[in-house]
Design a protein around this motif. Structure first.
Motif, PDB file in Angstrom:
ATOM      1  N   MET A  68      33.177 -32.709  10.743  1.00 39.17           N
ATOM      2  CA  MET A  68      31.941 -32.119  11.161  1.00 39.17           C
ATOM      3  C   MET A  68      30.772 -32.707  10.360  1.00 39.17           C
ATOM      4  N   LEU A  69      30.952 -32.825   9.047  1.00 40.86           N
ATOM      5  CA  LEU A  69      29.878 -33.371   8.210  1.00 40.86           C
ATOM      6  C   LEU A  69      29.566 -34.805   8.618  1.00 40.86           C
ATOM      7  N   ARG A  70      30.585 -35.599   8.863  1.00 38.73           N
ATOM      8  CA  ARG A  70      30.370 -36.990   9.262  1.00 38.73           C
ATOM      9  C   ARG A  70      29.549 -37.069  10.551  1.00 38.73           C
ATOM     10  N   MET A  71      29.872 -36.231  11.516  1.00 36.43           N
ATOM     11  CA  MET A  71      29.134 -36.244  12.786  1.00 36.43           C
ATOM     12  C   MET A  71      27.671 -35.849  12.563  1.00 36.43           C
ATOM     13  N   LEU A  72      27.433 -34.869  11.730  1.00 34.43           N
ATOM     14  CA  LEU A  72      26.072 -34.445  11.449  1.00 34.43           C
ATOM     15  C   LEU A  72      25.288 -35.541  10.730  1.00 34.43           C
ATOM     16  N   LEU A  73      25.915 -36.197   9.761  1.00 36.01           N
ATOM     17  CA  LEU A  73      25.247 -37.292   9.044  1.00 36.01           C
ATOM     18  C   LEU A  73      24.917 -38.442   9.984  1.00 36.01           C
ATOM     19  N   GLU A  74      25.845 -38.787  10.860  1.00 37.03           N
ATOM     20  CA  GLU A  74      25.596 -39.865  11.825  1.00 37.03           C
ATOM     21  C   GLU A  74      24.438 -39.520  12.741  1.00 37.03           C
ATOM     22  N   ARG A  75      24.386 -38.278  13.179  1.00 35.45           N
ATOM     23  CA  ARG A  75      23.301 -37.857  14.061  1.00 35.45           C
ATOM     24  C   ARG A  75      21.958 -37.922  13.339  1.00 35.45           C
ATOM     25  N   CYS A  76      21.912 -37.437  12.119  1.00 28.81           N
ATOM     26  CA  CYS A  76      20.670 -37.485  11.351  1.00 28.81           C
ATOM     27  C   CYS A  76      20.260 -38.928  11.057  1.00 28.81           C
ATOM     28  N   ASP A  77      21.224 -39.783  10.766  1.00 30.42           N
ATOM     29  CA  ASP A  77      20.917 -41.202  10.555  1.00 30.42           C
ATOM     30  C   ASP A  77      20.311 -41.803  11.811  1.00 30.42           C
ATOM     31  N   GLY A  78      20.912 -41.502  12.962  1.00 26.83           N
ATOM     32  CA  GLY A  78      20.407 -42.022  14.232  1.00 26.83           C
ATOM     33  C   GLY A  78      19.006 -41.531  14.547  1.00 26.83           C
ATOM     34  N   ASP A  79      18.714 -40.288  14.160  1.00 24.88           N
ATOM     35  CA  ASP A  79      17.392 -39.706  14.402  1.00 24.88           C
ATOM     36  C   ASP A  79      16.400 -40.050  13.299  1.00 24.88           C
ATOM     37  N   GLY A  80      16.879 -40.654  12.220  1.00 26.69           N
ATOM     38  CA  GLY A  80      16.006 -40.954  11.084  1.00 26.69           C
ATOM     39  C   GLY A  80      15.581 -39.699  10.338  1.00 26.69           C
ATOM     40  N   ALA A  81      16.436 -38.677  10.350  1.00 30.89           N
ATOM     41  CA  ALA A  81      16.084 -37.388   9.756  1.00 30.89           C
ATOM     42  C   ALA A  81      16.612 -37.248   8.333  1.00 30.89           C
ATOM     43  N   ARG A  82      15.780 -36.739   7.466  1.00 27.24           N
ATOM     44  CA  ARG A  82      16.176 -36.397   6.103  1.00 27.24           C
ATOM     45  C   ARG A  82      16.954 -35.079   6.167  1.00 27.24           C
ATOM     46  N   ARG A 110      19.162 -35.917   1.277  1.00 27.06           N
ATOM     47  CA  ARG A 110      19.764 -37.194   1.686  1.00 27.06           C
ATOM     48  C   ARG A 110      18.840 -37.858   2.693  1.00 27.06           C
ATOM     49  N   GLU A 111      18.434 -39.075   2.372  1.00 27.38           N
ATOM     50  CA  GLU A 111      17.605 -39.853   3.286  1.00 27.38           C
ATOM     51  C   GLU A 111      18.495 -40.441   4.376  1.00 27.38           C
ATOM     52  N   PRO A 112      17.932 -40.723   5.560  1.00 28.99           N
ATOM     53  CA  PRO A 112      18.744 -41.354   6.609  1.00 28.99           C
ATOM     54  C   PRO A 112      19.267 -42.712   6.143  1.00 28.99           C
ATOM     55  N   ALA A 113      20.400 -43.125   6.665  1.00 27.28           N
ATOM     56  CA  ALA A 113      21.060 -44.359   6.228  1.00 27.28           C
ATOM     57  C   ALA A 113      20.159 -45.574   6.339  1.00 27.28           C
ATOM     58  N   ALA A 114      19.338 -45.668   7.380  1.00 25.79           N
ATOM     59  CA  ALA A 114      18.438 -46.812   7.531  1.00 25.79           C
ATOM     60  C   ALA A 114      17.463 -46.888   6.369  1.00 25.79           C
ATOM     61  N   ALA A 115      16.962 -45.742   5.936  1.00 24.74           N
ATOM     62  CA  ALA A 115      16.045 -45.712   4.793  1.00 24.74           C
ATOM     63  C   ALA A 115      16.770 -46.071   3.516  1.00 24.74           C
ATOM     64  N   LEU A 116      18.023 -45.634   3.373  1.00 24.60           N
ATOM     65  CA  LEU A 116      18.799 -45.968   2.183  1.00 24.60           C
ATOM     66  C   LEU A 116      19.031 -47.467   2.111  1.00 24.60           C
ATOM     67  N   CYS A 117      19.357 -48.092   3.239  1.00 26.00           N
ATOM     68  CA  CYS A 117      19.615 -49.537   3.270  1.00 26.00           C
ATOM     69  C   CYS A 117      18.341 -50.328   2.987  1.00 26.00           C
ATOM     70  N   ALA A 118      17.202 -49.833   3.467  1.00 28.02           N
ATOM     71  CA  ALA A 118      15.939 -50.553   3.270  1.00 28.02           C
ATOM     72  C   ALA A 118      15.560 -50.618   1.797  1.00 28.02           C
TER      73      ALA A 118
END
Length: 61
Positions: free
Chosen positions: A1-15, A49-57
């Motif tokens: 469940m946590l993984r799905m939520l993190l993926e969704r937030c990453d896709g939306d660019g949501a903190r 937690r910042e979205p994954a795209a922001a973390l990679c940048a």
């Protein structure tokens, strides 16, 4: 469940923010998933937690 939520937030660019009770073993789980401590009080640890795209940048490659 946590993984799905993190993926969704990453896709939306949501903190994401969550709080964990002081001394909870769940804190380590969240830290492994990219959450960092924002503030603490005697009862809770407040994390963010910042979205994954922001973390990679900002990653020091």
């Amino acid at each position: 469940m946590l993984r799905m939520l993190l993926e969704r937030c990453d896709g939306d660019g949501a903190r994401m923010r969550l709080n964990v009770l002081q001394g909870s073993r769940a804190r380590r789980l969240y830290e492994r998933r990219g959450f960092t401590v924002e503030t603490e009080d005697p009862l809770d640890v407040f994390t963010v937690r910042e979205p994954a795209a922001a973390l990679c940048a900002h990653a020091p490659w």
